[in-house]
Design a protein around this motif. Structure first.
Motif, PDB file in Angstrom:
ATOM      1  N   GLY A   4      -0.605  14.066  -8.287  1.00  0.00           N
ATOM      2  CA  GLY A   4      -0.307  12.708  -7.879  1.00  0.00           C
ATOM      3  C   GLY A   4       0.038  12.659  -6.403  1.00  0.00           C
ATOM      4  N   TYR A   5      -0.244  11.510  -5.777  1.00  0.00           N
ATOM      5  CA  TYR A   5       0.004  11.333  -4.346  1.00  0.00           C
ATOM      6  C   TYR A   5       0.690   9.994  -4.127  1.00  0.00           C
ATOM      7  N   TYR A   6       1.774  10.012  -3.341  1.00  0.00           N
ATOM      8  CA  TYR A   6       2.513   8.807  -2.983  1.00  0.00           C
ATOM      9  C   TYR A   6       1.939   8.347  -1.646  1.00  0.00           C
ATOM     10  N   VAL A   7       1.220   7.235  -1.652  1.00  0.00           N
ATOM     11  CA  VAL A   7       0.470   6.774  -0.484  1.00  0.00           C
ATOM     12  C   VAL A   7       1.079   5.492   0.071  1.00  0.00           C
ATOM     13  N   HIS A   8       1.306   5.472   1.382  1.00  0.00           N
ATOM     14  CA  HIS A   8       1.804   4.280   2.081  1.00  0.00           C
ATOM     15  C   HIS A   8       0.599   3.627   2.757  1.00  0.00           C
ATOM     16  N   TYR A   9       0.334   2.354   2.418  1.00  0.00           N
ATOM     17  CA  TYR A   9      -0.863   1.683   2.927  1.00  0.00           C
ATOM     18  C   TYR A   9      -0.627   0.196   3.098  1.00  0.00           C
ATOM     19  N   LYS A  10      -1.529  -0.459   3.812  1.00  0.00           N
ATOM     20  CA  LYS A  10      -1.492  -1.903   3.991  1.00  0.00           C
ATOM     21  C   LYS A  10      -2.397  -2.515   2.934  1.00  0.00           C
ATOM     22  N   ALA A  11      -1.809  -3.282   2.033  1.00  0.00           N
ATOM     23  CA  ALA A  11      -2.561  -3.912   0.951  1.00  0.00           C
ATOM     24  C   ALA A  11      -3.455  -5.027   1.501  1.00  0.00           C
ATOM     25  N   GLY A  12      -4.422  -5.438   0.714  1.00  0.00           N
ATOM     26  CA  GLY A  12      -5.365  -6.476   1.109  1.00  0.00           C
ATOM     27  C   GLY A  12      -4.706  -7.784   1.511  1.00  0.00           C
ATOM     28  N   ASP A  13      -3.507  -8.051   0.974  1.00  0.00           N
ATOM     29  CA  ASP A  13      -2.796  -9.293   1.312  1.00  0.00           C
ATOM     30  C   ASP A  13      -1.873  -9.124   2.521  1.00  0.00           C
ATOM     31  N   GLY A  14      -1.933  -7.938   3.172  1.00  0.00           N
ATOM     32  CA  GLY A  14      -1.158  -7.716   4.383  1.00  0.00           C
ATOM     33  C   GLY A  14       0.190  -7.041   4.195  1.00  0.00           C
ATOM     34  N   ARG A  15       0.611  -6.862   2.939  1.00  0.00           N
ATOM     35  CA  ARG A  15       1.915  -6.226   2.684  1.00  0.00           C
ATOM     36  C   ARG A  15       1.829  -4.715   2.874  1.00  0.00           C
ATOM     37  N   ALA A  16       2.901  -4.120   3.342  1.00  0.00           N
ATOM     38  CA  ALA A  16       3.021  -2.661   3.357  1.00  0.00           C
ATOM     39  C   ALA A  16       3.454  -2.229   1.961  1.00  0.00           C
ATOM     40  N   VAL A  17       2.718  -1.298   1.375  1.00  0.00           N
ATOM     41  CA  VAL A  17       2.964  -0.873  -0.002  1.00  0.00           C
ATOM     42  C   VAL A  17       2.988   0.653  -0.053  1.00  0.00           C
ATOM     43  N   THR A  18       3.858   1.204  -0.894  1.00  0.00           N
ATOM     44  CA  THR A  18       3.856   2.633  -1.171  1.00  0.00           C
ATOM     45  C   THR A  18       3.779   2.789  -2.680  1.00  0.00           C
ATOM     46  N   GLN A  19       2.785   3.570  -3.139  1.00  0.00           N
ATOM     47  CA  GLN A  19       2.519   3.645  -4.570  1.00  0.00           C
ATOM     48  C   GLN A  19       1.936   5.018  -4.919  1.00  0.00           C
ATOM     49  N   TRP A  20       2.171   5.459  -6.168  1.00  0.00           N
ATOM     50  CA  TRP A  20       1.598   6.715  -6.658  1.00  0.00           C
ATOM     51  C   TRP A  20       0.168   6.496  -7.125  1.00  0.00           C
ATOM     52  N   PHE A  21      -0.708   7.463  -6.796  1.00  0.00           N
ATOM     53  CA  PHE A  21      -2.097   7.451  -7.239  1.00  0.00           C
ATOM     54  C   PHE A  21      -2.469   8.833  -7.763  1.00  0.00           C
TER      55      PHE A  21
END
Length: 83
Positions: free
Chosen positions: A35-52
């Motif tokens: 699993g990887y915890y990724v910090h990214y900019k979501a399509g709606d512009g929010r900064a999100v950190t989530q496991w993938f």
């Protein structure tokens, strides 16, 4: 099991095309995929950190060096500026 992606490596979320940097990695005793915890900019512009799961991610490659991963930096070297 070894990790496919490194810390701070840029990865693309396969299903959405969004990309971000790996902030943490996890391996599991029961044999589940990494699993990887990724910090990214979501399509709606929010900064999100989530496991993938590892299979949900694709390496972001440098255009000038196909096949080579890109790593994000958290700090610029002293004296450098963003232009």
């Amino acid at each position: 099991m070894s990790f496919k992606f490194g810390l701070n490596q840029l990865v693309e979320i396969h299903v959405s095309g969004e990309f971000g940097a790996v902030k943490a990695r996890a391996e599991y005793a029961n044999g589940s995929e990494n699993g990887y915890y990724v910090h990214y900019k979501a399509g709606d512009g929010r900064a999100v950190t989530q496991w993938f799961d590892e299979s949900d991610l694709v390496m972001v490659e440098a255009e000038e060096a196909p096949g080579q991963p890109i790593y994000g930096s958290t700090e610029l070297p002293k004296g450098d500026v963003v232009q």
